[in-house]
Design an enzyme around this catalytic site. Structure first.
Site, short mmCIF file in Angstrom:
data_model
loop_
_atom_site.label_atom_id
_atom_site.label_comp_id
_atom_site.label_asym_id
_atom_site.label_seq_id
_atom_site.Cartn_x
_atom_site.Cartn_y
_atom_site.Cartn_z
N HIS A 184 0.74 -1.06 0.13
CA HIS A 184 -0.02 0.01 -0.07
C HIS A 184 0.81 1.29 -0.10
CE1 HIS A 184 -3.89 -2.10 0.50
NE2 HIS A 184 -3.27 -2.94 1.66
N ARG A 198 7.16 -5.81 2.39
CA ARG A 198 5.99 -6.55 2.08
C ARG A 198 5.89 -6.43 0.38
NH1 ARG A 198 0.18 -5.49 4.60
NH2 ARG A 198 0.17 -3.56 4.12
N ASP A 218 17.40 -10.40 -4.66
CA ASP A 218 18.86 -10.00 -5.27
C ASP A 218 19.00 -8.47 -4.68
OD1 ASP A 218 19.09 -12.04 -6.73
OD2 ASP A 218 18.58 -11.34 -8.80
N GLU A 277 -5.32 -13.42 5.30
CA GLU A 277 -6.25 -12.30 5.60
C GLU A 277 -7.48 -12.41 4.76
OE1 GLU A 277 -3.93 -8.69 4.74
OE2 GLU A 277 -3.09 -9.69 3.21
N ASP A 297 -7.83 -6.77 6.10
CA ASP A 297 -8.65 -7.45 5.08
C ASP A 297 -9.42 -8.46 5.38
OD1 ASP A 297 -7.69 -6.31 2.41
OD2 ASP A 297 -5.58 -6.16 3.13
C1 3PY Z 1 -4.34 -6.08 7.17
O1 3PY Z 1 -4.73 -5.71 8.42
O2 3PY Z 1 -4.98 -6.32 6.28
C2 3PY Z 1 -3.02 -5.91 6.86
O3 3PY Z 1 -2.59 -6.16 5.97
C3 3PY Z 1 -2.02 -5.46 7.99
O4 3PY Z 1 -2.28 -5.67 9.27
MG MG Z 2 -3.88 -6.69 4.46
#
Ligand code: 3PY
Ligand code: MG
Length: 264
Positions: free
Chosen positions: A48, A73, A87, A152, A178
């Site tokens: 994000h 991430r 790399d 998630e 999520d």
């Molecule tokens: C979420 O809460 O969806 C995340 O990816 C981070 O905590």
């Molecule tokens: Mg998330």
């Protein structure tokens, strides 16, 4: 020159608590400001946050002299992007939206050289190998990478044990925002049903013998997640810390200012 050991991977395997912070500002300067604050790990957010490969590399360089373990991430599951990040010197990747064991297997393969995996070989261009300066790079490259998968979604929770059991998955991180959306509670990561699902997920991950992780900016909730076995957590976001501090300062002088917004 020797290959650096992945201390974070070892800490996860040994269940040592790792407290981390989201870096979402997308710049080496702010990343360096946050080094030395006391976190065990820092997460550069390519999902994000406004990051590309070059901004991530600049942050890795800025943080290289510091003790915090840097995790990146990814925005997606793309094997070519994973190759570039490895790399570039990232040892631990956190990958969002993992809902099946097949996806977790594919990610592990992307992070390992043949015959275990499909990672391409290009160490002449790789900061990770100090551009062929690390003599034992190929001996240790596979064993020093670490994968954290984010579960998630309702679909992912249904396969949690199978995902956690995939060899090469070192930790499973629950994303409450999520997950809430997937459960029909968009924007309500603190909804009691979401919280119960998170708690049950943390217990299930621990029962599989894998490290369980979660994000929460609420210290009381963080303590209760820790009590359930969460060993690695993200407990804040740089953007929100900045906004919160700036809003509170304004609020001391101006009526109506002072609200810092939601936690995530
Ligand atoms: C979420 O809460 O969806 C995340 O990816 C981070 O905590
Ligand atoms: Mg998330």
């Amino acid at each position: 020159m020797r290959m650096p050991l992945n201390a974070f991977k070892r800490a996860l395997a040994e269940g040592r608590t790792q407290i981390g912070l989201f870096l979402g500002l997308g710049h080496a300067w702010s990343a360096e400001v946050l080094a030395g604050c006391g976190y065990d790990w820092l997460l550069i957010d390519g999902e994000h946050g406004p990051n590309d490969l070059r901004s991530i590399l600049a942050q890795l360089q800025a943080l290289a002299a510091h003790a915090e373990h840097v995790v990146v991430r990814t925005p997606d599951h793309d094997a070519a992007r994973i190759k570039q990040l490895l790399d570039g010197g990232v040892q631990t990747l956190m990958v969002p939206m993992v809902a099946t064991a097949e996806q977790a297997h594919a990610l592990v393969r992307a992070m390992h050289y043949p015959p275990q995996g499909v990672r391409g070989v290009g160490t002449a261009m790789a900061r990770a190998a100090h551009w062929n300066g690390v003599g034992d790079y190929f001996q240790h490259a596979d064993s020093e990478v670490s994968l954290i998968v984010q579960v998630e979604s309702v679909e992912g929770l249904a396969q949690l044990e199978q995902i956690a059991a995939v060899p090469g998955v070192d930790g499973v991180f629950i994303g409450p925002a999520d997950l809430a959306a997937s459960m029909g509670y968009l924007g309500q990561p603190g909804h009691p049903e979401v919280r119960t699902a998170v708690e049950q997920a943390l217990t299930r991950i621990r029962a599989c013998g894998k490290a369980a992780g979660v994000f929460t900016a609420d210290p009381v909730l963080a303590a209760s997640y820790q009590a359930l076995g969460a060993s690695f957590m993200l407990v804040g976001v740089d953007t929100l810390l900045l906004r919160g501090a700036a809003s509170n300062l304004a609020g001391r002088f101006k009526q109506g200012a002072g609200a810092s917004g939601a936690a995530y």
